[in-house]
Design an enzyme around this catalytic site. Structure first.
Site, PDB file in Angstrom:
ATOM      1  N   VAL A   1     -30.942  21.412  70.460  1.00  0.00           N
ATOM      2  CA  VAL A   1     -32.788  21.962  71.273  1.00  0.00           C
ATOM      3  C   VAL A   1     -32.579  22.843  72.539  1.00  0.00           C
ATOM      4  O   VAL A   1     -31.573  22.619  73.305  1.00  0.00           O
ATOM      5  CB  VAL A   1     -33.697  20.432  71.028  1.00  0.00           C
ATOM      6  CG1 VAL A   1     -34.059  20.032  69.925  1.00  0.00           C
ATOM      7  CG2 VAL A   1     -32.881  19.441  72.417  1.00  0.00           C
TER       8      VAL A   1
ATOM      9  N   GLY B 138     -30.840  21.073  83.480  1.00  0.00           N
ATOM     10  CA  GLY B 138     -31.970  20.772  82.431  1.00  0.00           C
ATOM     11  C   GLY B 138     -33.879  20.349  81.861  1.00  0.00           C
ATOM     12  O   GLY B 138     -35.032  20.559  81.794  1.00  0.00           O
TER      13      GLY B 138
ATOM     14  N   ASP C 296     -33.521  15.648  80.849  1.00  0.00           N
ATOM     15  CA  ASP C 296     -34.826  16.005  79.824  1.00  0.00           C
ATOM     16  C   ASP C 296     -34.591  15.693  78.431  1.00  0.00           C
ATOM     17  O   ASP C 296     -35.025  14.931  78.050  1.00  0.00           O
ATOM     18  CB  ASP C 296     -33.872  17.326  79.767  1.00  0.00           C
ATOM     19  CG  ASP C 296     -32.170  17.624  79.792  1.00  0.00           C
ATOM     20  OD1 ASP C 296     -31.732  16.449  80.183  1.00  0.00           O
ATOM     21  OD2 ASP C 296     -31.678  18.745  79.953  1.00  0.00           O
TER      22      ASP C 296
ATOM     23  N   ARG D 142     -33.800  28.818  78.796  1.00  0.00           N
ATOM     24  CA  ARG D 142     -35.105  27.618  79.686  1.00  0.00           C
ATOM     25  C   ARG D 142     -36.104  28.379  80.066  1.00  0.00           C
ATOM     26  O   ARG D 142     -37.205  26.906  79.948  1.00  0.00           O
ATOM     27  CB  ARG D 142     -34.142  27.753  81.122  1.00  0.00           C
ATOM     28  CG  ARG D 142     -33.167  26.982  81.328  1.00  0.00           C
ATOM     29  CD  ARG D 142     -32.098  26.947  82.442  1.00  0.00           C
ATOM     30  NE  ARG D 142     -30.987  26.829  82.669  1.00  0.00           N
ATOM     31  CZ  ARG D 142     -30.027  25.246  82.298  1.00  0.00           C
ATOM     32  NH1 ARG D 142     -31.033  24.550  82.206  1.00  0.00           N
ATOM     33  NH2 ARG D 142     -28.777  25.305  82.608  1.00  0.00           N
TER      34      ARG D 142
ATOM     35  N   ASP E  47     -31.471  24.800  78.165  1.00  0.00           N
ATOM     36  CA  ASP E  47     -31.074  26.028  77.550  1.00  0.00           C
ATOM     37  C   ASP E  47     -29.500  25.397  76.574  1.00  0.00           C
ATOM     38  O   ASP E  47     -28.661  24.673  76.241  1.00  0.00           O
ATOM     39  CB  ASP E  47     -29.493  26.513  78.448  1.00  0.00           C
ATOM     40  CG  ASP E  47     -29.017  25.800  79.207  1.00  0.00           C
ATOM     41  OD1 ASP E  47     -28.429  24.669  79.807  1.00  0.00           O
ATOM     42  OD2 ASP E  47     -27.568  26.066  79.701  1.00  0.00           O
TER      43      ASP E  47
ATOM     44  N   ASP F  62     -28.412  12.558  74.716  1.00  0.00           N
ATOM     45  CA  ASP F  62     -27.161  12.887  73.330  1.00  0.00           C
ATOM     46  C   ASP F  62     -26.641  11.679  73.359  1.00  0.00           C
ATOM     47  O   ASP F  62     -26.405  10.972  72.569  1.00  0.00           O
ATOM     48  CB  ASP F  62     -26.801  13.741  73.647  1.00  0.00           C
ATOM     49  CG  ASP F  62     -26.146  14.438  72.539  1.00  0.00           C
ATOM     50  OD1 ASP F  62     -26.153  14.379  71.189  1.00  0.00           O
ATOM     51  OD2 ASP F  62     -24.877  15.379  72.235  1.00  0.00           O
TER      52      ASP F  62
HETATM   53  P1  IMP Z   1     -24.572  13.260  76.891  1.00  0.00           P
HETATM   54  O1  IMP Z   1     -24.367  12.640  78.292  1.00  0.00           O
HETATM   55  O2  IMP Z   1     -24.457  14.120  75.374  1.00  0.00           O
HETATM   56  O3  IMP Z   1     -25.722  12.703  77.193  1.00  0.00           O
HETATM   57  O4  IMP Z   1     -25.701  14.675  77.218  1.00  0.00           O
HETATM   58  C1  IMP Z   1     -26.403  14.654  77.940  1.00  0.00           C
HETATM   59  C2  IMP Z   1     -27.267  15.638  79.134  1.00  0.00           C
HETATM   60  O5  IMP Z   1     -26.144  17.291  77.901  1.00  0.00           O
HETATM   61  C3  IMP Z   1     -28.392  15.926  78.741  1.00  0.00           C
HETATM   62  O6  IMP Z   1     -29.379  15.684  79.951  1.00  0.00           O
HETATM   63  C4  IMP Z   1     -28.749  17.758  78.466  1.00  0.00           C
HETATM   64  O7  IMP Z   1     -28.953  19.002  79.307  1.00  0.00           O
HETATM   65  C5  IMP Z   1     -27.443  18.213  77.876  1.00  0.00           C
HETATM   66  N1  IMP Z   1     -28.040  18.407  76.771  1.00  0.00           N
HETATM   67  C6  IMP Z   1     -27.585  17.081  75.100  1.00  0.00           C
HETATM   68  N2  IMP Z   1     -28.554  17.899  73.856  1.00  0.00           N
HETATM   69  C7  IMP Z   1     -28.863  19.135  74.526  1.00  0.00           C
HETATM   70  C8  IMP Z   1     -30.038  19.527  73.553  1.00  0.00           C
HETATM   71  O8  IMP Z   1     -29.822  19.613  71.968  1.00  0.00           O
HETATM   72  N3  IMP Z   1     -30.391  20.850  74.354  1.00  0.00           N
HETATM   73  C9  IMP Z   1     -29.772  21.037  75.398  1.00  0.00           C
HETATM   74  N4  IMP Z   1     -29.258  20.167  76.606  1.00  0.00           N
HETATM   75  C10 IMP Z   1     -28.937  18.882  76.341  1.00  0.00           C
HETATM   76 MG    MG Z   2     -29.981  16.360  81.723  1.00  0.00          MG
END
Ligand code: IMP
Ligand code: MG
Length: 176
Positions: free
Chosen positions: A154, A45, A101, A166, A160, A104
């Site tokens: 998003v 991403g 990127d 992307r 993606d 979350d």
């Molecule tokens: P986390 O581990 O939940 O913080 O998510 C991390 C990864 O999930 C990010 O680096 C993104 O690659 C993907 N991700 C999280 N939220 C989104 C989103 O809203 N759109 C696209 N990819 C996301």
């Molecule tokens: Mg990521």
């Protein structure tokens, strides 16, 4: 080509992305003045953000890439993080900046920070284009944040949904 009616709605347009990335690049250049950095791109991403911000950082940079998987084709993290491609360089005594990127839940970042810290860098900071503060499930430290956004999923500018969107030049969201 009849997909245009279903294009994601604009959340952050190209001009705002560009302006904020220039600012972030200037801040990082000042913070690390006189040092060499290892810039780590978290695939997939972050690849567009990474290539844009690198050109705004006026420092000697060594680029590395790693890949993690945790989402599969879903909008919600599986909670299980795996490094599927690792960097080649030892990080010991290097100034390392991780480029993401979007943060979350914070699960991926927390895993990566612990994993990279174990390699004993001189310093480790994180720069993320986007962050969803309301979605965090654990405290994470992110020194450089482009934009804080709401919890909506998003796409675009490298991000993606199941491999799609992307290439969009802006950050957008999908209407239900
Ligand atoms: P986390 O581990 O939940 O913080 O998510 C991390 C990864 O999930 C990010 O680096 C993104 O690659 C993907 N991700 C999280 N939220 C989104 C989103 O809203 N759109 C696209 N990819 C996301
Ligand atoms: Mg990521």
């Amino acid at each position: 080509m009849s997909e245009s009616h279903s294009l994601p709605k604009v959340l952050i347009d190209e001009a705002k992305l560009k302006a904020r990335i220039v600012e972030l690049g200037e801040t990082i250049s000042q913070d690390y003045m006189g040092s060499e950095i290892v810039a780590v791109c978290v695939l997939n991403g972050s690849f567009i953000f990474f290539s844009d911000i690198l050109r705004e950082i006026k420092l000697p940079i060594h680029c590395e890439f790693l890949s993690v998987s945790s989402y599969g084709d879903k909008k919600v993290s599986s909670g299980e993080v795996k490094i599927t491609l690792d960097i080649n360089e030892p990080l010991e005594n290097k100034h390392v900046i991780l480029f993401e990127d979007i943060i979350d839940s914070g699960l991926t970042l927390s895993y990566l920070q612990n994993n990279l810290k174990a390699r004993r860098p001189a310093s480790l900071r994180t720069c993320s284009l986007l962050m969803k503060p309301e979605s965090l499930k654990m405290p994470v430290t992110v020194e450089y944040v482009g934009f804080k956004i709401g919890p909506e999923f998003v796409v675009g500018y490298g991000m993606d949904l199941a491999g799609k969107y992307r290439g969009l030049p802006y950050v957008g969201y999908l209407e239900q």
